[in-house]
Design a protein around this motif. Structure first.
Motif: not given
Length: 280
Positions: A36, A40, A45, A48-49, A193
């Motif tokens: 993550t 990021a 994003p 990552s989430r 995140s």
């Protein structure tokens, strides 16, 4: 796991809870944390989430495959007792080591830095811990499933399911395990995140509380496993209560999440400057 319930619904519920509990494995948490953070930092994003979800999908795919394979080819085969004992001790030693390392990390981390969960298996994967493609992240999860404790646990519930209703029920249990793991690992990815998007006191407090919870719970579960092995009275009294014990572990982690958020909120409120009477 040696005395699994004979009722199919109870077995299904137990395996789902085992999947939830397995998702809280410190090694899972640490690897998802790393994936993550890496994505990021590289301006991805969305990836990552959803790193936790992708990781658990890959892990669950291997569990499903093993469950079906065992259900098909090993219906009349019984796992030797030493296999279960070895799997239990591997799990105990890993839990104790991970607990100690994570507690040490909490106390060593500077108060102005977010605590990062530490894992052991993830260090063996090298640059795969920096996967930046959905398929590669799923592959990392799949590699994590190729461990003795995961495979032995899957084989145990698959054999029980196969003896009850054939290989198709083994596949259903594999799916239940995967769904439980997806729930916890997916939430963990979203949690990390969210922390990364905050640089205030909330993130610092929340990460520290969760680090203590993960480390402390790992050691407690490991010590309980030792107690079951050496003290028959503990093993006897815990028989048939695997579902409740799994829910207790999940509840403890969930409560830690809640406390982390509450403490972080109070800290943020305490540090928020209030207008003085003169300003009013």
């Amino acid at each position: 796991m040696e005395n699994l319930p004979n009722d199919w619904l109870a077995l299904l519920a137990l395996v789902f809870v085992l999947g939830l509990k397995h998702g809280f494995d410190p090694d899972h948490l640490a690897t998802i944390d790393g994936l993550t953070r890496f994505n990021a930092a590289n301006n991805k994003p969305h990836l990552s989430r959803w790193s936790g979800l992708l990781f658990s999908l890959g892990h669950g795919a291997v569990v499903m495959a093993v469950a079906v394979l065992v259900g098909v080819v090993a219906r009349r085969w019984e796992i030797p007792a030493w296999v279960e004992d070895l799997g239990a001790w591997i799990s105990i030693l890993f839990l104790l080591a991970l607990g100690a390392v994570n507690l040490a990390t909490v106390f060593r981390t500077s108060p102005d830095q977010v605590v990062r969960t530490v894992g052991l298996k993830g260090r063996w994967l090298g640059k795969l811990n920096q996967a930046s493609h959905p398929v590669l992240i799923a592959c990392v999860g799949a590699l994590f499933a190729l461990s003795f404790d995961t495979l032995s646990q899957t084989a145990l519930f698959s054999l029980t399911a196969s003896s009850m209703a054939g290989w198709m029920f083994s596949a259903v249990l594999g799916m239940a395990f995967m769904l439980g793991m997806i729930a916890t690992d997916g939430i963990n990815g979203l949690w990390i995140s969210r922390l990364l998007n905050r640089t205030d006191e909330r993130a610092l407090v929340a990460s520290r509380v969760m680090g203590l919870a993960v480390g402390g719970l790992s050691i407690m579960v490991g010590l309980f496993g030792i107690a079951k092995y050496f003290f028959p009275v503990v093993a006897t009294r815990s028989e048939g209560h695997e579902l409740l014990m799994g829910l207790a572990v999940i509840g403890t982690v969930a409560l830690s999440f809640y406390l982390a958020l509450r403490l972080a909120h109070r800290q943020a409120v305490a540090l928020t400057p209030h207008p003085s009477n003169s300003e009013i």
